[in-house]
Each structure stands twice: as structure tokens, then as C-alpha cells.
Design a protein around this motif. Structure first.
Motif: not given
Length: 124
Positions: A118-124
Motif C-alpha cells: 500500500t502506497l504512503v506518500t508524505v508531502s513536505s
């Protein structure tokens, strides 16, 4: 054992996210469960693992203090609570089940069964 991971998504730095991994099969409680992750262009790396009873847990240095693994053997589910997320946590997260000895708990080879990720994307 079949594993199905869920809970990924797009969040901002500092946010929290909880991943779940549901398993089918009768022997869930006999396995050590782990979470690994793989960022684009990088090798799959160990994140955390929990022993059968839940009494022993192990964490990569990069997530210790921010991530918590837990399991509910009655529900055949393992969880990964991720707090204070950072952009470098961005990856596909995989759950896995196996019977690794302690010295190999952070390696992929002792884990027999893997979820789809499962994809986890953390934006800054």
C-alpha cells in the motif's frame, strides 16, 4: 496465508496514518509479522516486526519512536501506526508473515508470505 494491506494514502509531513494488514488462514497467530517498505529506486527495507504473542517488537532506527506495530490475533490483523510522518517515509509498505530467527528478523528472506503493498506518500 494471504495478506491484504490497506490504509495508505497522501498525507502531509507531521501527519499520522494507520496501516492495516488482514490475513486469511488459520495459522496467523503462529507467525511473526513484519512491515517493510520500498521507495522508488531503492531496495525493500525493514520497518518493524512483532512476534506471535505481541510481546516483542522490533523497529528500524529510522522509525523508532514514531511508528508502532501491533497485532490482533482474534481479528487476524496487524497494524502499523505511523506518527510524525516525514517525506522520507514515502514508499510502498508491505506486510509480511514468517518465522525469522532474531538475527534475521530485519531481512526479507525468512518471511514466507507478502501482501500486495500500500502506497504512503508524505508531502513536505
Amino acid at each position: 496465508v494471504q495478506l491484504q494491506a490497506s490504509g495508505g494514502g497522501l498525507v502531509q509531513a507531521g501527519d499520522s496514518l494507520r496501516l492495516s494488514c488482514a490475513a486469511s488462514g488459520d495459522s496467523f497467530s503462529t507467525y511473526t509479522l513484519g512491515w517493510f517498505r520500498q521507495a522508488p529506486g531503492k531496495e525493500r527495507e525493514f520497518v518493524t516486526a512483532i512476534r506471535r504473542s505481541g510481546g516483542s517488537t522490533y523497529y528500524a532506527d529510522s522509525v523508532r519512536g514514531r511508528f508502532t506495530i501491533s497485532r490482533d490475533n482474534a481479528k487476524n490483523t496487524v497494524y502499523l501506526q505511523m506518527n510524525s510522518l516525514k517525506p522520507e517515509d514515502t514508499a510502498v509498505y508491505y506486510c509480511a508473515a514468517g518465522r525469522p530467527i532474531l538475527s534475521a528478523i530485519a531481512t526479507t528472506s525468512p518471511y514466507y508470505y507478502w501482501g500486495q503493498g500500500t502506497l504512503v506518500t508524505v508531502s513536505s
